[in-house]
Structure formats: C-alpha cells, structure tokens
Design a protein around this motif. Structure first.
Motif, PDB file in Angstrom:
ATOM      1  N   UNK A 284     -16.598  15.998 -12.441  1.00 53.73           N
ATOM      2  CA  UNK A 284     -15.499  16.060 -13.411  1.00 53.73           C
ATOM      3  C   UNK A 284     -14.166  15.713 -12.759  1.00 53.73           C
ATOM      4  N   UNK A 285     -14.193  15.510 -11.434  1.00 57.87           N
ATOM      5  CA  UNK A 285     -12.988  15.169 -10.676  1.00 57.87           C
ATOM      6  C   UNK A 285     -12.991  13.687 -10.357  1.00 57.87           C
ATOM      7  N   UNK A 286     -11.926  13.004 -10.723  1.00 53.95           N
ATOM      8  CA  UNK A 286     -11.783  11.587 -10.419  1.00 53.95           C
ATOM      9  C   UNK A 286     -11.371  11.431  -8.954  1.00 53.95           C
ATOM     10  N   UNK A 287     -12.240  10.826  -8.161  1.00 49.77           N
ATOM     11  CA  UNK A 287     -11.912  10.567  -6.754  1.00 49.77           C
ATOM     12  C   UNK A 287     -12.379   9.169  -6.414  1.00 49.77           C
ATOM     13  N   UNK A 288     -11.485   8.351  -5.921  1.00 51.42           N
ATOM     14  CA  UNK A 288     -11.769   6.958  -5.591  1.00 51.42           C
ATOM     15  C   UNK A 288     -11.589   6.733  -4.097  1.00 51.42           C
ATOM     16  N   UNK A 289     -12.408   5.834  -3.557  1.00 44.19           N
ATOM     17  CA  UNK A 289     -12.372   5.554  -2.128  1.00 44.19           C
ATOM     18  C   UNK A 289     -12.251   4.058  -1.895  1.00 44.19           C
ATOM     19  N   UNK A 290     -11.575   3.695  -0.791  1.00 45.44           N
ATOM     20  CA  UNK A 290     -11.443   2.282  -0.469  1.00 45.44           C
ATOM     21  C   UNK A 290     -12.663   1.815   0.318  1.00 45.44           C
ATOM     22  N   UNK A 291     -12.630   0.561   0.779  1.00 43.08           N
ATOM     23  CA  UNK A 291     -13.794  -0.017   1.443  1.00 43.08           C
ATOM     24  C   UNK A 291     -14.068   0.631   2.793  1.00 43.08           C
ATOM     25  N   UNK A 292     -13.115   1.372   3.347  1.00 43.63           N
ATOM     26  CA  UNK A 292     -13.316   2.073   4.607  1.00 43.63           C
ATOM     27  C   UNK A 292     -13.757   3.515   4.401  1.00 43.63           C
ATOM     28  N   UNK A 293     -13.943   3.920   3.154  1.00 44.68           N
ATOM     29  CA  UNK A 293     -14.352   5.288   2.868  1.00 44.68           C
ATOM     30  C   UNK A 293     -13.202   6.275   2.822  1.00 44.68           C
ATOM     31  N   UNK A 294     -11.964   5.795   2.845  1.00 47.76           N
ATOM     32  CA  UNK A 294     -10.817   6.688   2.770  1.00 47.76           C
ATOM     33  C   UNK A 294     -10.428   6.908   1.311  1.00 47.76           C
ATOM     34  N   UNK A 295     -10.046   8.128   0.957  1.00 42.65           N
ATOM     35  CA  UNK A 295      -9.704   8.389  -0.458  1.00 42.65           C
ATOM     36  C   UNK A 295      -8.412   7.697  -0.860  1.00 42.65           C
ATOM     37  N   UNK A 296      -8.417   7.167  -2.077  1.00 37.03           N
ATOM     38  CA  UNK A 296      -7.192   6.606  -2.641  1.00 37.03           C
ATOM     39  C   UNK A 296      -6.218   7.740  -2.942  1.00 37.03           C
ATOM     40  N   UNK A 297      -4.952   7.516  -2.692  1.00 31.98           N
ATOM     41  CA  UNK A 297      -3.898   8.475  -3.002  1.00 31.98           C
ATOM     42  C   UNK A 297      -3.173   7.986  -4.247  1.00 31.98           C
ATOM     43  N   UNK A 298      -2.974   8.888  -5.204  1.00 28.78           N
ATOM     44  CA  UNK A 298      -2.318   8.526  -6.452  1.00 28.78           C
ATOM     45  C   UNK A 298      -0.821   8.825  -6.350  1.00 28.78           C
ATOM     46  N   UNK A 299      -0.019   7.842  -6.781  1.00 31.88           N
ATOM     47  CA  UNK A 299       1.437   7.945  -6.741  1.00 31.88           C
ATOM     48  C   UNK A 299       1.990   7.927  -8.167  1.00 31.88           C
TER      49      UNK A 299
END
Length: 565
Positions: free
Chosen positions: A235-250
């Motif tokens: 239920x939690x939106x969590x996105x990761x980049x191609x290196x496996x690091x989480x995207x930070x929302x601004x």
C-alpha cells in the motif's frame, strides 16, 4: 481503532514528529523505533515533543544498518509492543520516518476495514522478480554474508566468490519457500501475531540473520506460511532507480503523487514543505474510494530511468559513451518482426495481408515448423518448413530468407514460445523493425482451461524468456528500431498502434485503415493477473491491469511509445 503504525526513524526527527502526530491524531496508535545512532539528547527532545499523545509508544532502541538483520529486529520489537499495548488494532502498517500519507487516514482505515483478513505484502518467489542482480537471487538464501555490501564491498564480493568456488551452501529450513518483496507491508493482527509467536521463530530468526537484505524476505517468506489471504502488493508507493536506490519525492512531484491514488509514499524529502503541507492538511479528499494504482505513474519513472541510463540520441558524454559495433548489417533489406499481435487478435495474419503490400508470415521460428505465408512447405531459396533444418543455423535461415526476397517487405511473428537463438541477432540488426506488445503471451494462458498451477509455471517461464529478449532489444548493442508497448497500454488504444505499424511496413492497399482485426475478449484478465500475484508470481510485463475492473479501449491519441535504437 483498526490500524496501527510501526514507524522506523533514524533522522529528520522534526518531520518524523509531524508524521507521528498526524497518524496519532487521526486515530492510529503509533509505536516508534528510533535508531540507537540518534543521540540521547535528540531522542529525549523527540519523545518529549510527543509526550502529549496518549496513543504513541517508543520501543527499545537498536543500532540499525542497511541490508542487515537489525532492521528486521527493530520492526519485531516495535510490532510486539504494538500488539501488546493496543489490542484493538487489526492491521499494522510498517512505515519509516519519511513515509508520507497521501490520502486521509479515514480512507485507509475504511479500506482496511472492508478487507479484515487481507494482508498487503509484496511476496514473490526469487524466480519471478526483475530486481535481483549480480546472481544473488536464490543465493541470498544459501550463502553467508558476514561483510557489509556498502562499507566492505571488496570483502563482500570476495567472500561470495569463495563460497561459490567451494560449493558452500546453507540449507533452507524445511517448510520455508523463499519470497522477496518490498519491505513496506501492512499485515493483519492474526498474521503478524503468528509470525512473531511462531514456535520455530528462534530457528527462523537464526536463519534469516545470515540472509542478504533480510528485511526484503523475512516477513515476505513467513507471511506465505501464516496468512490466509495475501494481496501481493504494497500500500506504500516506493520507486527505485536502476541502481536500486529509492527515488526521493520533492515538491515538484506533488501532482504526480496525487495521480497515484496510493495511501502512502516513500520517501519524501525532509525539506519538501509543499508536499507535507498539502498531504498532511485537513482538506477533504478528492480520491474517495479510489483503488491504489501506482501503475498510473510507472511509465513516467520508466522513461526517467531510460533517459538517465540511455541518454538522448546523438548526445555523448563519459558516463554513457557507446561502444560501437564493428559488423555491418546482418541482412540485405528491411523486415518487420511483430510480437504479441497474433495472441491478441483473431485472424491477424489474414487482416495484415489484406491491408499492406508485404509478405506476411506466421511464426517462422515456431517449435513445430516454419509457418510461411500461405502455409506453403517450400519458400524462395529452397527454404523448407522443417524446424530441424532451420534450427541448425537460425541466423543463416533468416539472412537467406531476406536475401532471396529483396524488393518485397517480409513480416513475421515472434514470441517467447519460439526459438530464442535469434533474439540477439535481430536486436543488433539495423534492418529490423520490431514491434512488441509485452506480456501478450499471457492471453492464450488466460483463455486456456489448464490447471492454474500449470498456468503459473508456464507464465513464469514465458515471462523470463520475454524479459531476456527485451533486455537484448534495449541493450547498448541493439541497432534494430524497436517500439514496445505494455499490453495494458496497447489495449487502451490499439487503433493508433496498428496504424503506425501499417504505415511503417509500407504502402497500404486501401489507404487509411477502415477496419481493425477482432480483438480477443479480455474480460477478467486483470483479476487473472492478480491471481498470479497472489500465488507468488509477479507478472510485471503486462503493465497495469486493474483487478477490480476491465480496461476499455479508446480512440484517444496516446503518448508516443519509447524507441530503443
């Protein structure tokens, strides 16, 4: 009181305080684990600021490190305190100090109250996930990892290499089938209690202490043992980049997050004041009753990763300098490869033959035989429909066919059920024009009457094959001109896609398209995909098919598909 929050906090205590207060004042008890790396002074100030809230507790602190057992132990300690202190809690959500609620808490509580026995936790087997890298899929459960991947990378890699060479393997405990998934879960009280009170917990904990990144596998594996109903999604939106690091929302992601309809997003930048002010306000919701749908924004993240990793055509820089090929064109003329169309449409070959001036073959590389246009047994250049002769040298078979038909455009069907020895060759051929509807191979499975366990196994096999094929098409070595649509995107607007395919193949016999082939019925296909997820298989190539309702085709002009060149 139906929802309790277990929150893991290690920094940005000011924002964490704001989030705890928001959850608490909206009827959700909170148990907070504060990392022991936080100084005693900061911890005292933090607890003092929240002392006026009667439904907030703090549990015993631990030193937490990325990818280690300490994160699981911290969530266990906080979860035990939650279950013991708040007996009315029926669902427990694991969150961090940067997990931002996107919708009113009342909506989330109502959503969970309507699903009292459902656990929301992404849980798929190691064979079915696209994010395992470096060969550490099942090996993360059979090797030992005493060194930190982040701080002791050379020792980590060396120790893994030694174990591989010596053939050292740990035994997976009886009854455990390793599963992976997002660490941000929402479990029912019954399931969480069963995990924490499992008679074999000491053995389970001892085993998972040596698993790599156990917070992505501990609850995901044990939930499969104890849960009566799993929705394999977070239920939690969590996105990761191609290196496996989480995207930070601004702040500039405000509208993007609103479009997701998700309940919680991770992770929000601590200084994104507009995000916190907007989502933690008391304004009435405009998304009441909406099903969480992160797929709405998946394409944006996919394109962002594509732009970051591939760059723009003609733009060269040290971080993405291409390695040029030394070979010429593999074939003598342009040809078209169509993937997924015959699975979606009835009589597609006949329709395309009547629409364009080209030779339209069936599956030239099918397992049983070569399906030439018109069903002939022999073709130009003394090519036969024998699969064994073709498979002796598939590359030579294709180059012969194109050479012997110069001046006439050749089209053929291709898919994960076909011979894959040619996958890289056509990807590197600049004469190839490849159109892919990814995940369309699932439609025949959906319409079959086979046992569901057999369907799941076949779906996993075909998805792995197509995923490897798409990797070839997207690689830096690929020279073919490729257009890829997910099945969900294609179904929403098939006419525009077919029009672009027809225009690229060549002159049409009848001008603009006046009719389309008949699409096979897809009613209930979204639920079919959700059933695969619930059985531990992760169908990620089809795009977003909502489980609760069917996609309806439209004539609306959609965005251009991305190009892989």
């Amino acid at each position: 009181m139906s929802l309790g929050i277990v929150m893991l906090v290690h920094d940005a205590l000011d924002r964490a305080e704001q989030l705890v207060r928001h959850w608490s004042t909206h009827g959700c008890p909170v148990v907070v684990h504060v990392d022991a790396h936080v100084t005693q002074e900061d911890f005292s100030n933090f607890t003092g600021a929240l002392s006026d809230l009667s439904n907030v507790r703090f549990c015993r602190r631990r030193h937490c490190k990325w990818g280690t057992w300490s994160l699981v132990a911290a969530s266990q300690t906080a979860s035990e305190a939650m279950l013991e202190t708040f007996p009315d809690v029926q669902h427990v959500l694991l969150a961090s100090g940067s997990c931002l609620p996107l919708r009113p808490i009342s909506e989330m509580r109502s959503y969970l109250n309507n699903r009292p026995q459902t656990d929301f936790i992404e849980s798929v087997t190691t064979e079915d996930v696209p994010w395992t890298i470096g060969g550490l899929d099942i090996e993360r459960f059979t090797l030992r990892f005493p060194f930190s991947w982040k701080r002791q990378r050379r020792l980590f890699d060396a120790y893994v290499s030694i174990q591989r060479r010596l053939g050292v393997k740990r035994d997976i405990p009886d009854g455990l089938i390793p599963h992976l998934g997002s660490q941000w879960w929402c479990l029912t009280r019954a399931t969480l209690s069963a995990i924490l009170n499992d008679p074999l917990r000491s053995a389970n904990d001892r085993y998972f202490r040596q698993v790599w990144i156990p917070d992505e596998s501990y609850y995901q594996t044990l939930a499969r043992r104890h849960s009566s109903r799993i929705e394999s999604r977070s239920l939690t939106l969590s996105k990761f980049d191609f290196q496996g690091k989480p995207h930070v929302f601004y702040d500039d992601h405000l509208q993007l997050l609103r479009r997701s309809d998700c309940f919680v997003a991770r992770k929000a930048w601590r200084y994104a004041g507009k995000l916190y002010d907007s989502f933690l306000s008391e304004q009435p919701s405009v998304m009441t009753g909406a099903e969480p749908n992160p797929g709405k924004i998946d394409r944006i993240f996919t394109k962002a990763i594509e732009r970051r990793t591939k760059g723009r055509p003609g733009l060269y820089m040290p971080s993405r300098f291409p390695r040029p090929g030394h070979e010429g064109n593999m074939t003598a003329a342009r040809y078209t490869v169509l993937e997924g169309f015959t699975e979606l449409f009835e009589g597609f070959d006949e329709w395309l033959t009547s629409t364009v001036n080209a030779r339209v073959h069936g599956h030239l590389f099918a397992e049983d035989k070569v399906h030439f246009a018109g069903g002939v047994q022999d073709f130009f250049g003394a090519l036969t429909d024998s699969a064994s002769l073709r498979d002796y040298n598939p590359k030579a078979f294709l180059t012969n066919l194109i050479w012997n038909t110069r001046g006439e455009r050749q089209c053929f069907q291709y898919g994960p059920r076909d011979n894959q020895d040619l996958s890289w060759d056509i990807a590197k051929d600049s004469n190839a024009r490849i159109y892919v509807v990814s995940g369309a191979w699932a439609v025949p499975l959906f319409q079959s009457n086979r046992n569901f366990s057999d369907i799941r196994g076949e779906a996993a096999r075909l998805q792995r094959i197509e995923s490897e094929h798409l990797t070839a098409l997207r690689s830096s070595y690929a020279r073919a001109r490729t257009q890829i649509w997910s099945l969900a995107d294609f179904v929403l607007n098939p006419s525009e896609v077919l029009q672009s395919v027809v225009e690229d193949i060549g002159p049409q016999k009848t001008g603009a398209l006046t009719s389309l082939p008949k699409m096979k019925p897809l009613q209930g296909f979204g639920q079919f995909l959700q059933d695969l997820k619930n059985q531990g298989m992760h169908p990620y190539l089809m795009g977003d098919f909502p489980a609760r309702h069917d996609l309806v085709p439209t004539t609306r002009i959609s965005r251009k598909p991305y190009l892989v060149k």
